[in-house]
Scaffold this motif. Sequence first.
Motif, PDB file in Angstrom:
ATOM      1  N   PRO A  52       0.829  -1.213   0.000  1.00 15.10           N
ATOM      2  CA  PRO A  52       0.000   0.000   0.000  1.00 15.10           C
ATOM      3  C   PRO A  52       0.864   1.264   0.000  1.00 15.10           C
ATOM      4  O   PRO A  52       0.908   2.029   0.967  1.00 15.10           O
ATOM      5  CB  PRO A  52      -0.829  -0.138   1.276  1.00 15.10           C
ATOM      6  CG  PRO A  52       0.007  -0.987   2.177  1.00 15.10           C
ATOM      7  CD  PRO A  52       0.735  -1.941   1.273  1.00 15.10           C
ATOM      8  N   ILE A  53       1.570   1.447  -1.092  1.00 13.70           N
ATOM      9  CA  ILE A  53       2.521   2.546  -1.268  1.00 13.70           C
ATOM     10  C   ILE A  53       2.222   3.245  -2.586  1.00 13.70           C
ATOM     11  O   ILE A  53       1.794   2.619  -3.544  1.00 13.70           O
ATOM     12  CB  ILE A  53       3.974   2.011  -1.325  1.00 13.70           C
ATOM     13  CG1 ILE A  53       4.427   1.465   0.027  1.00 13.70           C
ATOM     14  CG2 ILE A  53       4.958   3.072  -1.803  1.00 13.70           C
ATOM     15  CD1 ILE A  53       5.767   0.749  -0.057  1.00 13.70           C
ATOM     16  N   PHE A  54       2.456   4.556  -2.624  1.00 13.28           N
ATOM     17  CA  PHE A  54       2.599   5.233  -3.913  1.00 13.28           C
ATOM     18  C   PHE A  54       3.911   6.010  -3.874  1.00 13.28           C
ATOM     19  O   PHE A  54       4.546   6.141  -2.816  1.00 13.28           O
ATOM     20  CB  PHE A  54       1.398   6.137  -4.217  1.00 13.28           C
ATOM     21  CG  PHE A  54       1.323   7.379  -3.374  1.00 13.28           C
ATOM     22  CD1 PHE A  54       1.914   8.563  -3.781  1.00 13.28           C
ATOM     23  CD2 PHE A  54       0.637   7.373  -2.165  1.00 13.28           C
ATOM     24  CE1 PHE A  54       1.851   9.703  -3.008  1.00 13.28           C
ATOM     25  CE2 PHE A  54       0.560   8.507  -1.381  1.00 13.28           C
ATOM     26  CZ  PHE A  54       1.174   9.676  -1.799  1.00 13.28           C
ATOM     27  N   LEU A  55       4.352   6.501  -5.008  1.00 14.73           N
ATOM     28  CA  LEU A  55       5.663   7.119  -5.126  1.00 14.73           C
ATOM     29  C   LEU A  55       5.558   8.627  -5.285  1.00 14.73           C
ATOM     30  O   LEU A  55       4.585   9.150  -5.835  1.00 14.73           O
ATOM     31  CB  LEU A  55       6.418   6.535  -6.319  1.00 14.73           C
ATOM     32  CG  LEU A  55       6.597   5.019  -6.328  1.00 14.73           C
ATOM     33  CD1 LEU A  55       7.359   4.592  -7.574  1.00 14.73           C
ATOM     34  CD2 LEU A  55       7.295   4.536  -5.068  1.00 14.73           C
ATOM     35  N   ILE A  56       6.596   9.304  -4.772  1.00 13.43           N
ATOM     36  CA  ILE A  56       6.696  10.748  -4.975  1.00 13.43           C
ATOM     37  C   ILE A  56       8.064  11.065  -5.563  1.00 13.43           C
ATOM     38  O   ILE A  56       9.046  10.355  -5.333  1.00 13.43           O
ATOM     39  CB  ILE A  56       6.499  11.542  -3.662  1.00 13.43           C
ATOM     40  CG1 ILE A  56       7.491  11.082  -2.588  1.00 13.43           C
ATOM     41  CG2 ILE A  56       5.068  11.441  -3.179  1.00 13.43           C
ATOM     42  CD1 ILE A  56       7.467  11.938  -1.347  1.00 13.43           C
ATOM     43  N   ASP A  57       8.107  12.131  -6.340  1.00 13.18           N
ATOM     44  CA  ASP A  57       9.345  12.639  -6.916  1.00 13.18           C
ATOM     45  C   ASP A  57       9.699  13.889  -6.122  1.00 13.18           C
ATOM     46  O   ASP A  57       9.081  14.939  -6.286  1.00 13.18           O
ATOM     47  CB  ASP A  57       9.135  12.969  -8.390  1.00 13.18           C
ATOM     48  CG  ASP A  57      10.391  13.543  -9.054  1.00 13.18           C
ATOM     49  OD1 ASP A  57      11.434  13.589  -8.393  1.00 13.18           O
ATOM     50  OD2 ASP A  57      10.299  13.922 -10.229  1.00 13.18           O
ATOM     51  N   ALA A  58      10.683  13.755  -5.204  1.00 15.73           N
ATOM     52  CA  ALA A  58      11.009  14.874  -4.319  1.00 15.73           C
ATOM     53  C   ALA A  58      12.441  14.742  -3.823  1.00 15.73           C
ATOM     54  O   ALA A  58      12.965  13.638  -3.690  1.00 15.73           O
ATOM     55  CB  ALA A  58      10.055  14.916  -3.127  1.00 15.73           C
ATOM     56  N   LEU A 114      -1.987  12.325   2.641  1.00 14.07           N
ATOM     57  CA  LEU A 114      -1.656  11.290   1.669  1.00 14.07           C
ATOM     58  C   LEU A 114      -0.996  10.072   2.292  1.00 14.07           C
ATOM     59  O   LEU A 114      -1.042   8.981   1.724  1.00 14.07           O
ATOM     60  CB  LEU A 114      -0.741  11.854   0.582  1.00 14.07           C
ATOM     61  CG  LEU A 114      -1.337  12.962  -0.304  1.00 14.07           C
ATOM     62  CD1 LEU A 114      -0.278  13.461  -1.287  1.00 14.07           C
ATOM     63  CD2 LEU A 114      -2.565  12.466  -1.045  1.00 14.07           C
ATOM     64  N   GLY A 115      -0.321  10.249   3.445  1.00 14.78           N
ATOM     65  CA  GLY A 115       0.314   9.096   4.056  1.00 14.78           C
ATOM     66  C   GLY A 115       1.591   9.436   4.788  1.00 14.78           C
ATOM     67  O   GLY A 115       1.846  10.587   5.155  1.00 14.78           O
ATOM     68  N   VAL A 116       2.432   8.408   4.988  1.00 13.93           N
ATOM     69  CA  VAL A 116       3.649   8.499   5.795  1.00 13.93           C
ATOM     70  C   VAL A 116       4.866   8.239   4.912  1.00 13.93           C
ATOM     71  O   VAL A 116       4.978   7.171   4.292  1.00 13.93           O
ATOM     72  CB  VAL A 116       3.621   7.478   6.949  1.00 13.93           C
ATOM     73  CG1 VAL A 116       4.834   7.676   7.866  1.00 13.93           C
ATOM     74  CG2 VAL A 116       2.325   7.584   7.750  1.00 13.93           C
ATOM     75  N   TYR A 117       5.771   9.189   4.879  1.00 13.36           N
ATOM     76  CA  TYR A 117       6.997   9.042   4.080  1.00 13.36           C
ATOM     77  C   TYR A 117       7.951   8.077   4.775  1.00 13.36           C
ATOM     78  O   TYR A 117       8.094   8.094   6.003  1.00 13.36           O
ATOM     79  CB  TYR A 117       7.663  10.400   3.903  1.00 13.36           C
ATOM     80  CG  TYR A 117       8.995  10.325   3.195  1.00 13.36           C
ATOM     81  CD1 TYR A 117       9.048  10.147   1.818  1.00 13.36           C
ATOM     82  CD2 TYR A 117      10.190  10.401   3.898  1.00 13.36           C
ATOM     83  CE1 TYR A 117      10.271  10.056   1.158  1.00 13.36           C
ATOM     84  CE2 TYR A 117      11.407  10.308   3.251  1.00 13.36           C
ATOM     85  CZ  TYR A 117      11.441  10.133   1.888  1.00 13.36           C
ATOM     86  OH  TYR A 117      12.648  10.031   1.253  1.00 13.36           O
ATOM     87  N   SER A 118       8.640   7.232   3.989  1.00 15.21           N
ATOM     88  CA  SER A 118       9.564   6.277   4.623  1.00 15.21           C
ATOM     89  C   SER A 118      10.857   6.061   3.848  1.00 15.21           C
ATOM     90  O   SER A 118      11.461   5.002   3.936  1.00 15.21           O
ATOM     91  CB  SER A 118       8.882   4.924   4.849  1.00 15.21           C
ATOM     92  OG  SER A 118       8.694   4.232   3.639  1.00 15.21           O
ATOM     93  N   GLY A 119      11.301   7.051   3.101  1.00 17.26           N
ATOM     94  CA  GLY A 119      12.594   6.934   2.448  1.00 17.26           C
ATOM     95  C   GLY A 119      12.485   6.739   0.947  1.00 17.26           C
ATOM     96  O   GLY A 119      11.404   6.561   0.391  1.00 17.26           O
ATOM     97  N   ARG A 120      13.651   6.745   0.298  1.00 13.56           N
ATOM     98  CA  ARG A 120      13.705   6.665  -1.153  1.00 13.56           C
ATOM     99  C   ARG A 120      13.971   5.235  -1.618  1.00 13.56           C
ATOM    100  O   ARG A 120      14.674   4.481  -0.959  1.00 13.56           O
ATOM    101  CB  ARG A 120      14.803   7.585  -1.693  1.00 13.56           C
ATOM    102  CG  ARG A 120      14.431   9.059  -1.620  1.00 13.56           C
ATOM    103  CD  ARG A 120      15.565   9.937  -2.078  1.00 13.56           C
ATOM    104  NE  ARG A 120      16.634   9.989  -1.083  1.00 13.56           N
ATOM    105  CZ  ARG A 120      17.769  10.638  -1.271  1.00 13.56           C
ATOM    106  NH1 ARG A 120      18.000  11.262  -2.404  1.00 13.56           N
ATOM    107  NH2 ARG A 120      18.683  10.671  -0.322  1.00 13.56           N
ATOM    108  N   GLU A 157      15.710  10.157  -7.056  1.00 11.51           N
ATOM    109  CA  GLU A 157      14.994  10.848  -5.969  1.00 11.51           C
ATOM    110  C   GLU A 157      13.514  10.490  -5.969  1.00 11.51           C
ATOM    111  O   GLU A 157      12.639  11.352  -5.930  1.00 11.51           O
ATOM    112  CB  GLU A 157      15.211  12.357  -6.070  1.00 11.51           C
ATOM    113  CG  GLU A 157      16.672  12.738  -5.873  1.00 11.51           C
ATOM    114  CD  GLU A 157      16.904  14.222  -5.710  1.00 11.51           C
ATOM    115  OE1 GLU A 157      16.162  15.015  -6.332  1.00 11.51           O
ATOM    116  OE2 GLU A 157      17.824  14.581  -4.964  1.00 11.51           O
ATOM    117  N   ILE A 158      13.265   9.199  -6.012  1.00  7.30           N
ATOM    118  CA  ILE A 158      11.906   8.676  -5.931  1.00  7.30           C
ATOM    119  C   ILE A 158      11.698   8.093  -4.542  1.00  7.30           C
ATOM    120  O   ILE A 158      12.454   7.224  -4.096  1.00  7.30           O
ATOM    121  CB  ILE A 158      11.654   7.593  -6.996  1.00  7.30           C
ATOM    122  CG1 ILE A 158      11.879   8.159  -8.395  1.00  7.30           C
ATOM    123  CG2 ILE A 158      10.239   7.036  -6.858  1.00  7.30           C
ATOM    124  CD1 ILE A 158      10.936   9.276  -8.773  1.00  7.30           C
ATOM    125  N   GLY A 159      10.683   8.588  -3.839  1.00  5.43           N
ATOM    126  CA  GLY A 159      10.428   8.164  -2.468  1.00  5.43           C
ATOM    127  C   GLY A 159       9.131   7.414  -2.311  1.00  5.43           C
ATOM    128  O   GLY A 159       8.265   7.419  -3.190  1.00  5.43           O
TER     129      GLY A 159
END
Length: 256
Positions: A179-185, A222-228, A234-236
């Motif tokens: 249950p993850i989606f990706l961010i570019d940051a 949106l959720g909880v960030y947990s690293g790249r 730089e996709i997390g």
Amino acid sequence: MNNEEARKIDLLSVVSLYLEPQVNNNILGSATGFVVQYGQMPYLITNWHVVSGRNPNSGKLLSPETGATPDSIRIFHHTAKLGEWIITSEALYDSDGNPRWIEHKLGRKIDVVALPLSELDKVKLYPLDLRLAESKIIPQPGMPASIIGYPFGLSNFLWPIWKTGHIASDPDVDFDGCPIFLIDATTRSGMSGSPVVLRLTHTYYSNNVQGLVSEGVTTKFLGVYSGRIHNEAEIGKVWKPKVISEILTGAKYRLT
């Protein structure tokens, strides 16, 4: 900080908390977390790897050189006077050596935990309202995503830093079966456990009406960030809000 200054602080800046995992009172690093309220119990939400000191995929130590894993975590809480902080230390293990944090039923596969808070003397809590996850915005790739945390432990007088990138994958599609989606940051160490939000002004697509809706400012958790997953690109990773609910629902049965 006077009342007029306090009113200018974003409510989500108040939510994010600076964390320092430690062992034998020696600080191992920095991270981010936030509080949610479930029933009468407040919980600190952060990543499994933050409290365990281990890679959630392999189980290997994050600091193999020292072999150190945290036994407690320092939390920089707010006091009743906004702009002043108090540091508490929460044990990560009970007297029998069992972890105090509550994992998802899938264990470390879900890199999010809930730690019951017990050291709350003189602490003022500002829990994240999980109902923000139900905002009527439909998140889509390319939309802005703000990670509210402490990159490299940096802060603005202990207020968190907002780093904003973009949603990089379709949020409704689980990445790699999780249950993850990706961010570019351009995220950095110290931001693990940060809340991630989508904040839009003016117009957006809504579940409730056809076409565009025009309003002021709308925020969606949106959720909880947990690293790249890819440093150079730089996709997390962002764990979806439902994992928090699933952890807390499990906690209800374990604590009764």
